[in-house]
Design an enzyme around this catalytic site. Structure first.
Site, PDB file in Angstrom:
ATOM      1  N   LYS A  22       0.832  -1.226   0.000  1.00 29.16           N
ATOM      2  CA  LYS A  22       0.000   0.000   0.000  1.00 29.16           C
ATOM      3  C   LYS A  22       0.854   1.258   0.000  1.00 29.16           C
ATOM      4  O   LYS A  22       0.611   2.188  -0.762  1.00 29.16           O
ATOM      5  CB  LYS A  22      -0.911  -0.002   1.234  1.00 29.16           C
ATOM      6  N   ASN A  23       1.875   1.279   0.857  1.00 32.22           N
ATOM      7  CA  ASN A  23       2.635   2.520   1.006  1.00 32.22           C
ATOM      8  C   ASN A  23       3.627   2.774  -0.130  1.00 32.22           C
ATOM      9  O   ASN A  23       4.233   3.843  -0.204  1.00 32.22           O
ATOM     10  CB  ASN A  23       3.326   2.562   2.372  1.00 32.22           C
ATOM     11  N   CYS A 117      -4.720   8.260   9.531  1.00 26.21           N
ATOM     12  CA  CYS A 117      -4.946   7.522  10.772  1.00 26.21           C
ATOM     13  C   CYS A 117      -4.591   8.405  11.960  1.00 26.21           C
ATOM     14  O   CYS A 117      -3.647   9.187  11.912  1.00 26.21           O
ATOM     15  CB  CYS A 117      -4.054   6.298  10.804  1.00 26.21           C
ATOM     16  N   ARG A 122       0.764  14.714  12.920  1.00 26.46           N
ATOM     17  CA  ARG A 122       1.456  14.315  11.694  1.00 26.46           C
ATOM     18  C   ARG A 122       1.873  15.564  10.938  1.00 26.46           C
ATOM     19  O   ARG A 122       1.228  15.979   9.980  1.00 26.46           O
ATOM     20  CB  ARG A 122       0.559  13.432  10.813  1.00 26.46           C
ATOM     21  N   PRO A 123       2.950  16.207  11.364  1.00 30.64           N
ATOM     22  CA  PRO A 123       3.362  17.452  10.717  1.00 30.64           C
ATOM     23  C   PRO A 123       3.858  17.219   9.283  1.00 30.64           C
ATOM     24  O   PRO A 123       4.208  16.091   8.918  1.00 30.64           O
ATOM     25  CB  PRO A 123       4.524  17.927  11.590  1.00 30.64           C
ATOM     26  N   ASP A 305       4.798   0.366  12.078  1.00 28.24           N
ATOM     27  CA  ASP A 305       3.549  -0.235  11.587  1.00 28.24           C
ATOM     28  C   ASP A 305       3.365  -1.680  12.055  1.00 28.24           C
ATOM     29  O   ASP A 305       2.337  -2.296  11.778  1.00 28.24           O
ATOM     30  CB  ASP A 305       3.496  -0.176  10.047  1.00 28.24           C
ATOM     31  N   ARG A 397      -8.611   0.060   5.158  1.00 26.49           N
ATOM     32  CA  ARG A 397      -7.765   1.050   4.474  1.00 26.49           C
ATOM     33  C   ARG A 397      -6.509   0.403   3.918  1.00 26.49           C
ATOM     34  O   ARG A 397      -5.940   0.889   2.943  1.00 26.49           O
ATOM     35  CB  ARG A 397      -7.288   2.133   5.452  1.00 26.49           C
TER      36      ARG A 397
HETATM   37  C1  EPZ Z   1       4.511   6.663   6.403  1.00 24.36           C
HETATM   38  O1  EPZ Z   1       3.877   7.786   6.992  1.00 24.36           O
HETATM   39  C2  EPZ Z   1       3.447   5.595   6.313  1.00 24.36           C
HETATM   40  N1  EPZ Z   1       2.330   6.091   5.521  1.00 24.36           N
HETATM   41  C3  EPZ Z   1       2.984   5.185   7.694  1.00 24.36           C
HETATM   42  O2  EPZ Z   1       2.154   4.070   7.545  1.00 24.36           O
HETATM   43  C4  EPZ Z   1       4.194   4.774   8.535  1.00 24.36           C
HETATM   44  O3  EPZ Z   1       3.767   4.545   9.869  1.00 24.36           O
HETATM   45  C5  EPZ Z   1       5.272   5.848   8.526  1.00 24.36           C
HETATM   46  O4  EPZ Z   1       5.608   6.196   7.159  1.00 24.36           O
HETATM   47  C6  EPZ Z   1       6.568   5.408   9.206  1.00 24.36           C
HETATM   48  O5  EPZ Z   1       7.084   4.284   8.556  1.00 24.36           O
HETATM   49  C7  EPZ Z   1       2.402   6.096   4.201  1.00 24.36           C
HETATM   50  O6  EPZ Z   1       3.377   5.691   3.596  1.00 24.36           O
HETATM   51  C8  EPZ Z   1       1.208   6.602   3.466  1.00 24.36           C
HETATM   52  P1  EPZ Z   1       7.002   9.743   8.277  1.00 24.36           P
HETATM   53  P2  EPZ Z   1       4.585   9.195   6.936  1.00 24.36           P
HETATM   54  O7  EPZ Z   1       7.002  11.027   7.548  1.00 24.36           O
HETATM   55  O8  EPZ Z   1       5.362   9.296   5.677  1.00 24.36           O
HETATM   56  C9  EPZ Z   1       7.808  13.000  11.667  1.00 24.36           C
HETATM   57  C10 EPZ Z   1       0.295   2.702   7.882  1.00 24.36           C
HETATM   58  O9  EPZ Z   1      -0.157   2.130   8.899  1.00 24.36           O
HETATM   59  N2  EPZ Z   1       7.617  14.018  10.625  1.00 24.36           N
HETATM   60  O10 EPZ Z   1       8.038   8.721   7.931  1.00 24.36           O
HETATM   61  O11 EPZ Z   1       3.554  10.211   7.176  1.00 24.36           O
HETATM   62  C11 EPZ Z   1       6.530  12.249  12.013  1.00 24.36           C
HETATM   63  O12 EPZ Z   1       5.759  12.956  12.942  1.00 24.36           O
HETATM   64  C12 EPZ Z   1       0.786   4.127   7.951  1.00 24.36           C
HETATM   65  O13 EPZ Z   1       0.346   2.175   6.757  1.00 24.36           O
HETATM   66  C13 EPZ Z   1       7.868  15.345  10.915  1.00 24.36           C
HETATM   67  O14 EPZ Z   1       8.228  15.695  12.037  1.00 24.36           O
HETATM   68  O15 EPZ Z   1       5.562   9.087   8.168  1.00 24.36           O
HETATM   69  C14 EPZ Z   1       7.079  10.953  12.559  1.00 24.36           C
HETATM   70  O16 EPZ Z   1       7.454  11.096  13.897  1.00 24.36           O
HETATM   71  C15 EPZ Z   1       0.444   4.799   9.231  1.00 24.36           C
HETATM   72  N3  EPZ Z   1       7.688  16.281   9.929  1.00 24.36           N
HETATM   73  C16 EPZ Z   1       8.348  10.716  11.727  1.00 24.36           C
HETATM   74  O17 EPZ Z   1       8.679  11.998  11.176  1.00 24.36           O
HETATM   75  C17 EPZ Z   1       7.289  15.934   8.669  1.00 24.36           C
HETATM   76  O18 EPZ Z   1       7.175  16.824   7.822  1.00 24.36           O
HETATM   77  C18 EPZ Z   1       8.206   9.723  10.602  1.00 24.36           C
HETATM   78  O19 EPZ Z   1       7.063  10.036   9.836  1.00 24.36           O
HETATM   79  C19 EPZ Z   1       7.061  14.588   8.383  1.00 24.36           C
HETATM   80  C20 EPZ Z   1       7.222  13.635   9.381  1.00 24.36           C
END
Ligand code: EPZ
Length: 430
Positions: A22-23, A117, A122-123, A305, A397
C-alpha cells in the site's frame, strides 16, 4: 455498521498470498501522473486508501482504467486543475504526494491538508522545507497547501528527521527540477526504493535510494512505462505475527524476505521458528512466547507499523516486555481495548510495559487505527470465546480481504453488519 465477529482459540495454519505494498502503491499511482504518456501499474492492492487516491486523481481529470483487480492504466495528459480538494482526499494522509507530483510537472499545486490515521500529530514541515529548497513558495491557506514556483531548481536538503513521506515527496518533485538535488538523512524503506525504481523506469535519474543520501539529476520530461509494485512488508509481517499469536504455522508467500528481517529476527527472539525461501517465509510457533524489548525505528529497524502486532504477541508471552514507540506519540490507543481482553499493559508516554498473561478473553472492542485494528483482530483470534471488532473501516484502508485471508488459514471470523448476522455466526461456530 460493519464489524468483524471472531471466535478465537484455533491456531492459524496454512499459506497466504501477500499483495502489493500500500505505502508504495500510493506514491507510485500519484507519480504516474507526472508524464502525459500512459503508465501501466501491476500489483496495486485493492484497499480503501489506494481506491480513494485513484478517485481523487480522477476528480482532477486523470483517466484511470482498471484492467483487472490489481492492474491499472493511468493517463494524466488532461489534468484539468492543479487544485485537489476532493472530500475524500482529506481522509488519507498520502494525499500529500499529489503536491510533489503536481509541482514537478506543473510548477504549482494546491492540495487539501491531509488527514489519515489518528496515530499522533502528523506534521508536514519537512515536506515544506524540502520543496522550499527546490525554490518553491509554500503557504497554507483555507485548509489547503498552496505551492508555487517559477521553475523548480535542484537543491540540497537535510531532513532533520527520517521521514518516508518527505523523502518520497521531495524526490518526486526533484526529478523534473533543473539540476541536481541531494536529499540527506533520507528514509531507506523498501517503498522509498520502489518509488525511485518506478521514477527511473519513467526516465528519471535517481541514485542512492535505500541509502541515506539520495541524488537526483533533474530531467526535462518523463515517459510511460509498465511497473509491478513490491509485496507489502507490513501485510506479510502481520500474518507472520498471526502465527506467533495463535501458536500456528503460517507460510507467507510472494514476499521479499530481506524486507522482513527485523520482523523475522524478533519472532526468532520470542521463540518462533522461521524458515526462509526465495519468495516465502514460514513462521511456526509451538511453545509459549518469550518476552523481549522492542524499539520502533525507521527501516531497517523494527517498523512502527508492526508495533501493535508485536505488543499483542508479547501480551501473551512469559515475563515482562518493554515496547518503545519512537515515531508516533499516539500509537498505543489500542492498549485500552486489549486491557478489556485481559492483557496487563501499562503505558507511560511512548513506552508500554507488558506483563504477559496466559490468555486473552473475547470482548467487544473497536479499531482505533489501521495497524492497531489488525492487531486487535489477531488478539481476538487467540482469545477464548467471541470478540467483535468495530470500526473495521480502518483495517480496510490497508488490508485486502483480511477476513477472507484469515479464513483461508482456518480462522473463525466473519464480517457482519446486523445483529441477526452476528447471531447466525455464533450459532454456526457454536
Ligand atoms: C509513512 O507515513 C506511512 N504512511 C505510515 O504508515 C508509517 O507509519 C510511517 O511512514 C513510518 O514508517 C504512508 O506511507 C502513506 P514519516 P509518513 O514522515 O510518511 C515526523 C500505515 O499504517 N515528521 O516517515 O507520514 C513524524 O511525525 C501508515 O500504513 C515530521 O516531524 O511518516 C514521525 O514522527 C500509518 N515532519 C516521523 O517523522 C514531517 O514533515 C516519521 O514520519 C514529516 C514527518
Amino acid at each position: 455498521m460493519e464489524q468483524y465477529v471472531i471466535k478465537g482459540g484455533a491456531p492459524l495454519v496454512g499459506e497466504v498470498e501477500i499483495g502489493g505494498a500500500k505505502n508504495a502503491a500510493l506514491p507510485i499511482l500519484v507519480a504516474a501522473t507526472m508524464t502525459d504518456d500512459t503508465v501501466l501499474i501491476e500489483n496495486v492492492p485493492d484497499v480503501r486508501d489506494t481506491n480513494v487516491m485513484m478517485q481523487a486523481m480522477e476528480s482532477i481529470g486523470v483517466v484511470i482504467e482498471r484492467l483487472d483487480r490489481h492492474t491499472v492504466k493511468i493517463n494524466a495528459k488532461n489534468i484539468r486543475v492543479q487544485a485537489v480538494e476532493d472530500e475524500y482526499i482529506k481522509k488519507i494522509r498520502a494525499s500529500y504526494y499529489l503536491i510533489g507530483a503536481l509541482l514537478g510537472k506543473y510548477n504549482e499545486a494546491e492540495v487539501a491538508l491531509p488527514g489519515g490515521c489518528n496515530i499522533g500529530s502528523r506534521p508536514i514541515d519537512l515536506h515544506i522545507k524540502g520543496f522550499e529548497a527546490l525554490g518553491v513558495n509554500v503557504k497554507i491557506a483555507h485548509g489547503n497547501i498552496v505551492a508555487k514556483a517559477d521553475h523548480l531548481k535542484g537543491g540540497h536538503i537535510y531532513l532533520d528527521k527520517v521521514s518516508v513521506g518527505a523523502t518520497i515527496n521531495v524526490m518526486m518533485a526533484a526529478v523534473l527540477a533543473e539540476g541536481v538535488t541531494i536529499i540527506e538523512n533520507a528514509a531507506k524503506e523498501p517503498h522509498v526504493v520502489d518509488v525511485a525504481n518506478f521514477l527511473n523506469r519513467m526516465g528519471a535519474s535517481v541514485r542512492g535510494a535505500g541509502t541515506d543520501v539520495i541524488r537526483i539529476k533533474g530531467v526535462a520530461k518523463l515517459h510511460g512505462t509498465e511497473y509491478a509494485i513490491i509485496p507489502d512488508q507490513i501485510e506479510a509481517g502481520t500474518f507472520m505475527f498471526a502465527a506467533a499469536i495463535t501458536k500456528g504455522d503460517i507460510t507467507v508467500k510472494n514476499v521479499i524476505p530481506k524486507h522482513l528481517e527485523s520482523i523475522s529476527s524478533k519472532l526468532l527472539e520470542i521463540g518462533c521458528e522461521i524458515e526462509e525461501s526465495d519468495e516465502a517465509v514460514r513462521v511456526v510457533a509451538s511453545k509459549r512466547l518469550k518476552h523481549t524489548h522492542v524499539n520502533t525505528l525507521p527501516y531497517p529497524g523494527f517498523p512502527t507499523d508492526m508495533q501493535p502486532q508485536i505488543t499483542v504477541a508479547l501480551g501473551l508471552s512469559q515475563g515482562t516486555s518493554v515496547v518503545t514507540e519512537s515515531l508516533f506519540e499516539n500509537r498505543f490507543r489500542y492498549v485500552d481495548e486489549l486491557t478489556r481482553m485481559g492483557s496487563s499493559i501499562k503505558v507511560e508516554g511512548n513506552v508500554a510495559i507488558i506483563d504477559g498473561v496466559e490468555k486473552y478473553t473475547g470482548a467487544s472492542i473497536s479499531a482505533p487505527d489501521l495497524r492497531a485494528g489488525a492487531a486487535l483482530v489477531l488478539a481476538g483470534l487467540a482469545a477464548e470465546g467471541f470478540t467483535t471488532v468495530d470500526d473495521i473501516k480502518y483495517v480496510e484502508r490497508g488490508y485486502e480481504d483480511f477476513d477472507e485471508k484469515l479464513r483461508g488459514l482456518g480462522a473463525m471470523i466473519e464480517k457482519v453488519s446486523t445483529e441477526k448476522e452476528l447471531q447466525k455466526f455464533k450459532l454456526k461456530v457454536g
